[in-house]
Design a protein around this motif. Sequence first.
Motif, PDB file in Angstrom:
ATOM      1  N   HIS A 126       0.854  -1.184   0.000  1.00 39.68           N
ATOM      2  CA  HIS A 126       0.000   0.000   0.000  1.00 39.68           C
ATOM      3  C   HIS A 126       0.895   1.240   0.000  1.00 39.68           C
ATOM      4  O   HIS A 126       1.901   1.280   0.722  1.00 39.68           O
ATOM      5  CB  HIS A 126      -0.906   0.007   1.234  1.00 39.68           C
ATOM      6  CG  HIS A 126      -2.027   0.993   1.152  1.00 39.68           C
ATOM      7  ND1 HIS A 126      -1.845   2.343   1.399  1.00 39.68           N
ATOM      8  CD2 HIS A 126      -3.341   0.844   0.847  1.00 39.68           C
ATOM      9  CE1 HIS A 126      -3.001   2.969   1.252  1.00 39.68           C
ATOM     10  NE2 HIS A 126      -3.920   2.086   0.919  1.00 39.68           N
ATOM     11  N   SER A 128       0.707   4.039   1.380  1.00 42.44           N
ATOM     12  CA  SER A 128       0.825   4.786   2.641  1.00 42.44           C
ATOM     13  C   SER A 128       1.794   4.143   3.615  1.00 42.44           C
ATOM     14  O   SER A 128       2.204   4.771   4.589  1.00 42.44           O
ATOM     15  CB  SER A 128      -0.542   4.927   3.310  1.00 42.44           C
ATOM     16  OG  SER A 128      -0.969   3.682   3.836  1.00 42.44           O
ATOM     17  N   MET A 132      -1.107  -0.267   6.470  1.00 45.59           N
ATOM     18  CA  MET A 132      -2.156  -0.581   5.500  1.00 45.59           C
ATOM     19  C   MET A 132      -1.799  -1.830   4.692  1.00 45.59           C
ATOM     20  O   MET A 132      -2.685  -2.572   4.254  1.00 45.59           O
ATOM     21  CB  MET A 132      -2.387   0.598   4.562  1.00 45.59           C
ATOM     22  CG  MET A 132      -3.026   1.821   5.214  1.00 45.59           C
ATOM     23  SD  MET A 132      -4.682   1.497   5.874  1.00 45.59           S
ATOM     24  CE  MET A 132      -5.589   1.129   4.379  1.00 45.59           C
ATOM     25  N   GLU A 215     -10.864   6.104   4.019  1.00 48.62           N
ATOM     26  CA  GLU A 215     -10.524   4.935   4.837  1.00 48.62           C
ATOM     27  C   GLU A 215      -9.074   5.000   5.305  1.00 48.62           C
ATOM     28  O   GLU A 215      -8.774   4.830   6.489  1.00 48.62           O
ATOM     29  CB  GLU A 215     -10.744   3.668   4.011  1.00 48.62           C
ATOM     30  CG  GLU A 215     -10.318   2.405   4.747  1.00 48.62           C
ATOM     31  CD  GLU A 215     -10.137   1.210   3.826  1.00 48.62           C
ATOM     32  OE1 GLU A 215     -10.226   0.095   4.326  1.00 48.62           O
ATOM     33  OE2 GLU A 215      -9.895   1.421   2.624  1.00 48.62           O
ATOM     34  N   GLU A 216      -8.176   5.284   4.376  1.00 53.74           N
ATOM     35  CA  GLU A 216      -6.750   5.321   4.693  1.00 53.74           C
ATOM     36  C   GLU A 216      -6.441   6.390   5.739  1.00 53.74           C
ATOM     37  O   GLU A 216      -5.734   6.141   6.724  1.00 53.74           O
ATOM     38  CB  GLU A 216      -5.966   5.590   3.411  1.00 53.74           C
ATOM     39  CG  GLU A 216      -4.482   5.784   3.600  1.00 53.74           C
ATOM     40  CD  GLU A 216      -3.821   6.243   2.315  1.00 53.74           C
ATOM     41  OE1 GLU A 216      -2.842   6.988   2.398  1.00 53.74           O
ATOM     42  OE2 GLU A 216      -4.295   5.851   1.234  1.00 53.74           O
ATOM     43  N   ASP A 217      -6.981   7.595   5.561  1.00 47.41           N
ATOM     44  CA  ASP A 217      -6.709   8.689   6.495  1.00 47.41           C
ATOM     45  C   ASP A 217      -7.233   8.376   7.889  1.00 47.41           C
ATOM     46  O   ASP A 217      -6.574   8.650   8.896  1.00 47.41           O
ATOM     47  CB  ASP A 217      -7.348   9.997   5.997  1.00 47.41           C
ATOM     48  CG  ASP A 217      -6.568  10.605   4.841  1.00 47.41           C
ATOM     49  OD1 ASP A 217      -5.380  10.274   4.705  1.00 47.41           O
ATOM     50  OD2 ASP A 217      -7.151  11.403   4.080  1.00 47.41           O
ATOM     51  N   SER A 282       4.572   4.109   8.499  1.00 47.10           N
ATOM     52  CA  SER A 282       3.499   4.648   7.644  1.00 47.10           C
ATOM     53  C   SER A 282       3.643   6.152   7.566  1.00 47.10           C
ATOM     54  O   SER A 282       4.116   6.802   8.511  1.00 47.10           O
ATOM     55  CB  SER A 282       2.115   4.299   8.219  1.00 47.10           C
ATOM     56  OG  SER A 282       1.803   2.939   8.031  1.00 47.10           O
TER      57      SER A 282
END
Length: 300
Positions: A126, A128, A132, A215-217, A282
């Motif tokens: 991923h 990030s 993740m 979602e990631e944030d 990350s």
Amino acid sequence: MALSSEPEILRSSLSSSILQLKCLGQELQELQLMDAPDEESIRSAFKTLWLLGAVDQRSRLTDAGRKMAAFPVDPTYACAIVASEGYHCTLEILEIISVLSASSKLFVDITDQREAVAEQRLKFRHPSGDHMTILNVARAYQEITAAAGEAEKNSGRNKEKAAKKEWCRKHFLNERTLLEAQEIKNQLKIVCQRLNINWTVSALKKSADEGALTEEDAIIRSLGHGLCGNAAFLQPDGTYKQIIGQSTVKIHPSSTLCDKKQPAIIYDELVFTNNIYARGVSSIPKSFFVNHEPFKQRKA
């Protein structure tokens, strides 16, 4: 060699122990111990707990701290779980922390098959960073488990274990870690239910027009609450300087971000060799630390 090994209380972080004692109304300094830790270790533990919001500036236990103490994981990870309730991504945080809390590594490194390992790992990578990436692995394993279970029903033969084992072998993953993570996650779910934290809330269920975090944030910011003490900013020479502390660190070669430069990072741990390497990395927006309450108080 030394006549006896160093007592664990002198070589381990005291954050979890102090937090548990606080819940019992006890103070570590008041206990009569055979091997008492030094004042610097105690101060460092209180500083960590304050950054996590587990204690206030007068070292008094907070409501959030009492919740963190209920989880059978390190306070940094417990803080991320508590914070995830506000970011509506508790399910994903439990997945990641369960893997991180397992007793063995998730990824298997085989020296003479480096190219094959790298190729398979790209499937889960991923942009990030590592947290993740771990979530992608956990989700893929759940899909394989579900598919194997369905095949078992249709064929009437027990092929589920063999299918999962072969999938993990093909992708150079430690199945024991994933199985242990599942057990840890089940325990964390029970604690969430006891604390009235809805563990079924998923960042995936957010609609695009809500104007909420992606979602990631949401996931990275939840982890940031727990790992705020393990953070560093990019320097002009390409290294990273700790926000809290004076050490200059580099990203570990095993990280998905080892060949990238990010303005700010959070990490799980430091590895000391010829250099200081951050592992389990990350990227996180710099703006997170500007708005994070402990750093506001620090500036004030």
